[in-house]
Scaffold this motif. Sequence first.
Motif, short mmCIF file in Angstrom:
data_model
loop_
_atom_site.label_atom_id
_atom_site.label_comp_id
_atom_site.label_asym_id
_atom_site.label_seq_id
_atom_site.Cartn_x
_atom_site.Cartn_y
_atom_site.Cartn_z
N TYR A 111 0.82 -1.21 0.00
CA TYR A 111 0.00 0.00 0.00
C TYR A 111 0.87 1.28 0.00
N PRO A 112 0.23 2.45 -0.10
CA PRO A 112 0.98 3.70 -0.25
C PRO A 112 1.77 4.08 1.01
N SER A 113 2.79 4.91 0.81
CA SER A 113 3.58 5.45 1.92
C SER A 113 2.76 6.47 2.69
N PHE A 114 3.25 6.83 3.88
CA PHE A 114 2.49 7.75 4.73
C PHE A 114 3.45 8.49 5.66
N ASP A 115 2.92 9.49 6.37
CA ASP A 115 3.76 10.32 7.22
C ASP A 115 3.74 9.84 8.68
N GLY A 116 4.46 10.56 9.52
CA GLY A 116 4.59 10.18 10.91
C GLY A 116 3.28 10.23 11.68
N LYS A 117 2.42 11.18 11.33
CA LYS A 117 1.13 11.27 12.01
C LYS A 117 0.30 10.02 11.76
N ARG A 118 0.28 9.56 10.51
CA ARG A 118 -0.46 8.35 10.18
C ARG A 118 0.20 7.12 10.81
N TYR A 119 1.52 7.11 10.85
CA TYR A 119 2.24 6.01 11.50
C TYR A 119 1.80 5.85 12.95
N LEU A 120 1.81 6.94 13.68
CA LEU A 120 1.41 6.89 15.09
C LEU A 120 -0.05 6.46 15.23
#
Length: 247
Positions: free
Chosen positions: A227-236
């Motif tokens: 699936y697509p990459s994401f940022d730190g906010k989504r990671y958390l």
Amino acid sequence: MFRRFSQFTSQEWYSSDRVHENIWKIRESYIDEGHGCNMWLVRGRDRNLLFDTGFGFVSLRRFIGEEVSRNVVAVSSHSHCDHIGCNHEFECRCAHSAEADVLADPTGANTIYEPYAVPEMVGVPIDPLEIKEHRIAPAAPTRTLEDGDVIDLGDRAFEVIHVPGHSPGSIMLYDRRDQILFSGDAIHNGSRGIGRTRWYSSDHDQYLASCERIRDLPVQACHAGHYPSFDGKRYLQIVEEFLARQE
């Protein structure tokens, strides 16, 4: 009319997109994103990193090219079939020690090729026997990894983070300087947000402990195995939502 894998060129089978300076996402174009993994190529000053190698239906080395491939460190996030199929094409192969025996002697069961790989995952008509008869080539690691080890490319380095749960030797690679994370199947941007814990050798309790450990990892960009990459906010958000479901 059914096609055979041997009828595809590497340039036809694979596609790549540049997602960051010297980082490329490679995919098997005809495999749906739930089944086919994201392979990550990082060009370094002294050597190149290749994180995961797909199913192995078609040569990945030919797609990358000989100049890059000669100096590749191929690292496996774990030993499931969709991540290790072209490992044998590269001279330098790294994986966590807990996955080494599977990579040296892969079977349909211990790589979850059976029942994971099905004709329906391929977006063009493929002879079902092509899927049924495919075998992952043995490719024992030339270097086994442990938590805290470093893959040094000369101008950047990636720390190995051991995250057992999806499989015993699942790892992520973390560029601490730039806070870039390659998360394998540990964390991804699919509907569930995490890898499955019901496959061969998966362990839900280990997965829970791994997520507790990596919850506060500083992440600017996360490049996952699917699936697509994401940022730190989504990671958390992904990690905390998984942990909250366990309460």
